[in-house]
Design a protein around this motif. Structure first.
Motif, PDB file in Angstrom:
ATOM      1  N   UNK A  16       0.831  -1.213   0.000  1.00 50.67           N
ATOM      2  CA  UNK A  16       0.000   0.000   0.000  1.00 50.67           C
ATOM      3  C   UNK A  16       0.869   1.268   0.000  1.00 50.67           C
ATOM      4  N   UNK A  17       0.314   2.331  -0.559  1.00 50.86           N
ATOM      5  CA  UNK A  17       1.002   3.630  -0.608  1.00 50.86           C
ATOM      6  C   UNK A  17       0.067   4.645   0.053  1.00 50.86           C
ATOM      7  N   UNK A  18       0.077   4.707   1.392  1.00 54.51           N
ATOM      8  CA  UNK A  18      -0.856   5.575   2.106  1.00 54.51           C
ATOM      9  C   UNK A  18      -0.861   7.037   1.663  1.00 54.51           C
ATOM     10  N   UNK A  19       0.294   7.672   1.349  1.00 54.22           N
ATOM     11  CA  UNK A  19       0.225   9.081   0.950  1.00 54.22           C
ATOM     12  C   UNK A  19      -0.470   9.297  -0.394  1.00 54.22           C
ATOM     13  N   UNK A  20      -0.694   8.221  -1.139  1.00 49.99           N
ATOM     14  CA  UNK A  20      -1.370   8.360  -2.433  1.00 49.99           C
ATOM     15  C   UNK A  20      -2.800   8.857  -2.262  1.00 49.99           C
ATOM     16  N   UNK A  21      -3.451   8.487  -1.168  1.00 49.70           N
ATOM     17  CA  UNK A  21      -4.825   8.950  -0.922  1.00 49.70           C
ATOM     18  C   UNK A  21      -4.842  10.460  -0.712  1.00 49.70           C
ATOM     19  N   UNK A  22      -3.886  10.965   0.039  1.00 53.69           N
ATOM     20  CA  UNK A  22      -3.776  12.415   0.265  1.00 53.69           C
ATOM     21  C   UNK A  22      -3.466  13.125  -1.052  1.00 53.69           C
ATOM     22  N   UNK A  23      -2.591  12.538  -1.852  1.00 58.78           N
ATOM     23  CA  UNK A  23      -2.256  13.109  -3.156  1.00 58.78           C
ATOM     24  C   UNK A  23      -3.487  13.143  -4.064  1.00 58.78           C
ATOM     25  N   UNK A  24      -4.233  12.049  -4.103  1.00 62.15           N
ATOM     26  CA  UNK A  24      -5.440  11.999  -4.944  1.00 62.15           C
ATOM     27  C   UNK A  24      -6.441  13.065  -4.525  1.00 62.15           C
ATOM     28  N   UNK A  25      -6.613  13.241  -3.224  1.00 57.54           N
ATOM     29  CA  UNK A  25      -7.531  14.266  -2.717  1.00 57.54           C
ATOM     30  C   UNK A  25      -7.047  15.660  -3.114  1.00 57.54           C
ATOM     31  N   UNK A  26      -5.748  15.898  -2.974  1.00 59.38           N
ATOM     32  CA  UNK A  26      -5.182  17.203  -3.348  1.00 59.38           C
ATOM     33  C   UNK A  26      -5.356  17.460  -4.842  1.00 59.38           C
ATOM     34  N   UNK A  27      -5.119  16.449  -5.667  1.00 59.96           N
ATOM     35  CA  UNK A  27      -5.298  16.603  -7.119  1.00 59.96           C
ATOM     36  C   UNK A  27      -6.754  16.875  -7.474  1.00 59.96           C
ATOM     37  N   UNK A  28      -7.650  16.131  -6.850  1.00 58.61           N
ATOM     38  CA  UNK A  28      -9.083  16.291  -7.127  1.00 58.61           C
ATOM     39  C   UNK A  28      -9.533  17.730  -6.819  1.00 58.61           C
ATOM     40  N   UNK A  29      -9.162  18.216  -5.641  1.00 55.07           N
ATOM     41  CA  UNK A  29      -9.569  19.565  -5.242  1.00 55.07           C
ATOM     42  C   UNK A  29      -8.870  20.637  -6.076  1.00 55.07           C
ATOM     43  N   UNK A  30      -7.570  20.457  -6.314  1.00 56.98           N
ATOM     44  CA  UNK A  30      -6.809  21.464  -7.062  1.00 56.98           C
ATOM     45  C   UNK A  30      -7.266  21.571  -8.507  1.00 56.98           C
ATOM     46  N   UNK A  31      -7.596  20.446  -9.138  1.00 60.55           N
ATOM     47  CA  UNK A  31      -8.050  20.529 -10.526  1.00 60.55           C
ATOM     48  C   UNK A  31      -9.438  21.158 -10.622  1.00 60.55           C
ATOM     49  N   UNK A  32     -10.301  20.894  -9.633  1.00 63.50           N
ATOM     50  CA  UNK A  32     -11.611  21.550  -9.617  1.00 63.50           C
ATOM     51  C   UNK A  32     -11.443  23.057  -9.434  1.00 63.50           C
ATOM     52  N   UNK A  33     -10.573  23.449  -8.499  1.00 63.82           N
ATOM     53  CA  UNK A  33     -10.308  24.877  -8.280  1.00 63.82           C
ATOM     54  C   UNK A  33      -9.603  25.484  -9.493  1.00 63.82           C
ATOM     55  N   UNK A  34      -8.711  24.709 -10.112  1.00 65.30           N
ATOM     56  CA  UNK A  34      -8.005  25.191 -11.296  1.00 65.30           C
ATOM     57  C   UNK A  34      -8.947  25.438 -12.461  1.00 65.30           C
ATOM     58  N   UNK A  35      -9.898  24.544 -12.661  1.00 61.15           N
ATOM     59  CA  UNK A  35     -10.876  24.728 -13.729  1.00 61.15           C
ATOM     60  C   UNK A  35     -11.698  25.996 -13.493  1.00 61.15           C
TER      61      UNK A  35
END
Length: 92
Positions: A16-35
């Motif tokens: 497992x890669x636990x920090x990947x969940x935090x990264x996915x959340x950051x990407x999801x929010x940042x791309x929504x804000x970026x759009x």
């Protein structure tokens, strides 16, 4: 223009890669804000993604796929922001 990586499920034996969940959340929010920023004629910022990639939790993983791919994606997003930050003459 950016090409998003295709998602693949990891092998069942992959650790497992636990920090990947935090990264996915950051990407999801940042791309929504970026759009929204682009629609509002503002330059998107990717600070949350950058912070997720520098999280010390990555040090304890053996990840060789997620973080390198996310770094490439961050480079692409940063290039997009730099292009949007230019004057109209520079954008042609």
């Amino acid at each position: 223009m950016a090409m998003l990586p295709e998602a693949h499920l990891p092998n069942r034996a992959a650790p497992p890669v636990p920090p990947a969940a935090h990264l996915a959340d950051a990407l999801r929010k940042a791309t929504a804000q970026g759009a929204k920023a682009v629609r509002d004629h503002r330059v998107p910022r990717w600070d949350a993604v950058r912070a997720a990639l520098t999280d010390p939790a990555w040090a304890g993983t053996s990840d060789t796929v997620v973080r390198p791919a996310a770094r490439l994606l961050l480079t692409t997003l940063t290039t997009l922001s730099e292009a949007l930050n230019g004057t109209p003459a520079q954008r042609r």
